[in-house]
Design a protein around this motif. Structure first.
Motif, PDB file in Angstrom:
ATOM      1  N   SER A   1      64.346  37.306  66.026  1.00  0.00           N
ATOM      2  CA  SER A   1      65.312  38.585  66.646  1.00  0.00           C
ATOM      3  C   SER A   1      65.402  39.858  65.795  1.00  0.00           C
ATOM      4  N   GLY A   2      64.810  39.687  64.525  1.00  0.00           N
ATOM      5  CA  GLY A   2      64.906  41.108  63.707  1.00  0.00           C
ATOM      6  C   GLY A   2      65.563  40.769  62.333  1.00  0.00           C
ATOM      7  N   PRO A   3      65.661  41.792  61.262  1.00  0.00           N
ATOM      8  CA  PRO A   3      65.932  41.349  59.981  1.00  0.00           C
ATOM      9  C   PRO A   3      67.505  41.013  60.049  1.00  0.00           C
ATOM     10  N   THR A   4      67.653  40.414  58.883  1.00  0.00           N
ATOM     11  CA  THR A   4      69.255  40.117  58.540  1.00  0.00           C
ATOM     12  C   THR A   4      69.262  40.273  56.997  1.00  0.00           C
ATOM     13  N   PRO A   5      70.383  40.267  56.368  1.00  0.00           N
ATOM     14  CA  PRO A   5      70.590  40.229  55.036  1.00  0.00           C
ATOM     15  C   PRO A   5      69.961  39.476  54.207  1.00  0.00           C
ATOM     16  N   TYR A   6      69.251  38.544  54.904  1.00  0.00           N
ATOM     17  CA  TYR A   6      68.549  37.192  54.014  1.00  0.00           C
ATOM     18  C   TYR A   6      66.898  37.372  54.238  1.00  0.00           C
TER      19      TYR A   6
END
Length: 501
Positions: free
Chosen positions: A127-132
């Motif tokens: 569902s898209g980028p995360t901090p990781y």
């Protein structure tokens, strides 16, 4: 304040997301354990496939997917009341090497719901980028998402512990991998997505207070039977070891290769998790490597049991700061895997061969059969399914013999097998029924998944949906799908599955 509980009226009333009971217990642990994160979602999303059976097990009514917000939520562009989306942080050993901080780079935990099946975490993948995301785009492509959706539900149909897949959505959003592809999102469910790597992260960074908090959380919510043990953390590890032993016995017996058994892909609940470059054996080859990226064969089929043992030791090392005996109780806990796995696998293989009243010589008989299979790369699933009809008719015996080039070697083993079956009580019909219940006719072979993927990439999702229905009942005769149980086509041997998704 008590958490809300599952509302049974959901089962009969029209689906109303506002009546879902959200627990979100992991999110309540705080910022050390993850980061609140909104999904980026899929523009122009459309349904590819849904698991209505899983929804029904949650107590959701048949119209759950018709609610106007459901597609948006399960493609990452909407949110139901009560959700607390977050990306969790973890670490892990990848291909035996410490990889440092990892985390949910493509996954997003939407929250935890109470349901008729008990508390379940709801997670989006892709569902898209995360901090990781580690410079990644946080997306999943349709190709890998079809494979994960189908295999999650296929493993459930086989009775193997697994995360589940509630839905698969897709859009025309371009995503670059080795070539340009399109994006998709899988909605996954499990009682918990916690991995060995969650514990490794906090131990590696010396965050022992957080490590203790995490252990207490898992004990309270997933292993409460261990709380009264002299060393609860060791008792928890022992239970994880036993569950992992049973899981690996299931994998080996059905011929499943995970492909990337990093410690961050190992479930604290003993579930099959993170379907990437997996594969079911076609021709039996103990050295089969299903992951094209695994150039050293670390995760080859025959090595999976030992890798799981290694991973459990990595988990024990992560738990070491929580015990005060130098790790003796943890070493003993991991030993439960060593003791349990061979017994569990022997029992499953005896069942697959239809052997009752287990005898000392059974192991040699089974191993000799497996050597015959390996020597000629006999199709693993077909062999056991046809073995279920052994002795039923001359036609059935001929079909089984046709799998072998060396007929003399096969006939010599078959006579030993016939003599062994004569020592068991019960009639042939009862034995056949037992064998058909443990030897599947249908598994998610790579070529079947590939055909579904190619059609889906062309905008036709009917093959994904057909395979999903088929694989919910892998032990049943389904005459209209007979072709799906046959030998793979020649082109299937050229398929290469890697970690790329």
């Amino acid at each position: 304040m008590n958490a809300p509980s599952f509302d049974p009226a959901l089962q009969t009333a029209g689906f109303d997301p506002a009546r879902l009971s959200w627990l979100n217990r992991y999110a309540a642990l705080g910022e050390r354990f993850g980061t609140p994160q909104a999904a980026l979602g899929l523009p122009g999303a459309r349904w590819v496939a849904r698991s209505d059976g899983l929804a029904a097990s949650l107590g959701w009514p048949a119209d759950w997917s018709e609610h106007p917000d459901t597609l948006a939520v399960l493609s990452g562009t909407g949110r139901w009341p009560g959700m607390a989306p977050m990306a969790t942080v973890y670490g892990g050993h990848q291909f035996g090497v410490w990889a440092g901080q990892l985390g949910d780079g493509r996954a997003l935990l939407l929250g935890e719901i109470d349901s008729a099946a008990g508390p379940q975490e709801l997670q989006l993948k892709g569902s898209g980028p995360t901090p990781y995301s580690r410079r990644g785009d946080g997306r999943a492509v349709l190709r890998s998402s079809v494979r994960e959706f189908l295999c999650s539900e296929a493993m459930h149909g086989l009775g193997i512990p697994t995360t589940r897949a509630l839905a698969l959505t897709a859009s025309d959003l371009p995503v670059m991998r080795e070539r340009m592809e399109t994006a998709a999102v899988v909605t996954r469910m499990a009682p918990s997505f916690l991995r060995f790597g969650h514990f490794e992260h906090f131990c590696h960074h010396g965050q022992h207070e957080a490590l203790r908090t995490l252990a207490d959380f898992v004990l309270q919510h997933h292993y409460p039977q261990c709380l009264d043990a002299p060393v609860p953390v060791a008792a928890m590890l022992a239970e994880v070891s036993r569950r992992t032993a049973d899981l690996l016995a299931d994998w080996q017996a059905v011929g499943f290769c995970h492909g990337v058994m990093n410690t961050d892909n190992m479930s604290m609940l003993g579930l099959t998790i993170d379907y990437g470059p997996f594969g079911f054996l076609d021709g039996f080859d103990p050295g089969h490597i299903c992951n094209h990226s695994d150039d050293r064969g670390r995760y080859a089929y025959a090595r999976q049991p030992q890798v799981a043992y290694w991973n459990l030791h990595a988990l024990a090392q992560a738990l070491l700061p929580l015990v005060g005996d130098g790790g003796e109780t943890l070493a003993e806990a991991v030993g439960h895997y060593r003791d349990r796995f061979p017994v569990a696998l022997a029992a499953r293989m005896a069942d697959k061969f239809g052997l009752q009243d287990h005898r000392d010589e059974d192991g040699e008989l089974i191993n000799d059969a497996l050597r015959l299979l390996a020597g000629e790369r006999v199709d693993y699933t077909l062999f056991f399914r046809r073995l279920s009809d052994f002795g039923a008719s001359a036609t059935a015996d001929a079909a089984l013999a046709d799998l072998f080039v060396d007929r003399d070697a096969w006939q010599a083993w078959a006579q030993r097998y016939r003599d062994r079956l004569a020592l068991d009580a019960g009639d042939a019909a009862a034995r056949r029924a037992r064998l058909l219940a443990v030897n599947p006719k249908y598994v998610l072979r790579n070529h079947l998944a590939e055909q579904a993927i190619r059609q889906a990439q062309a905008g036709d999702f009917s093959e994904v949906q057909r395979l999903h229905r088929l694989l919910q009942h892998p032990f049943d005769e389904q005459p209209e799908h007979e072709a799906d149980a046959g030998l793979p086509p020649d082109w299937a041997s050229g398929l290469e599955i890697s970690c790329s998704s």
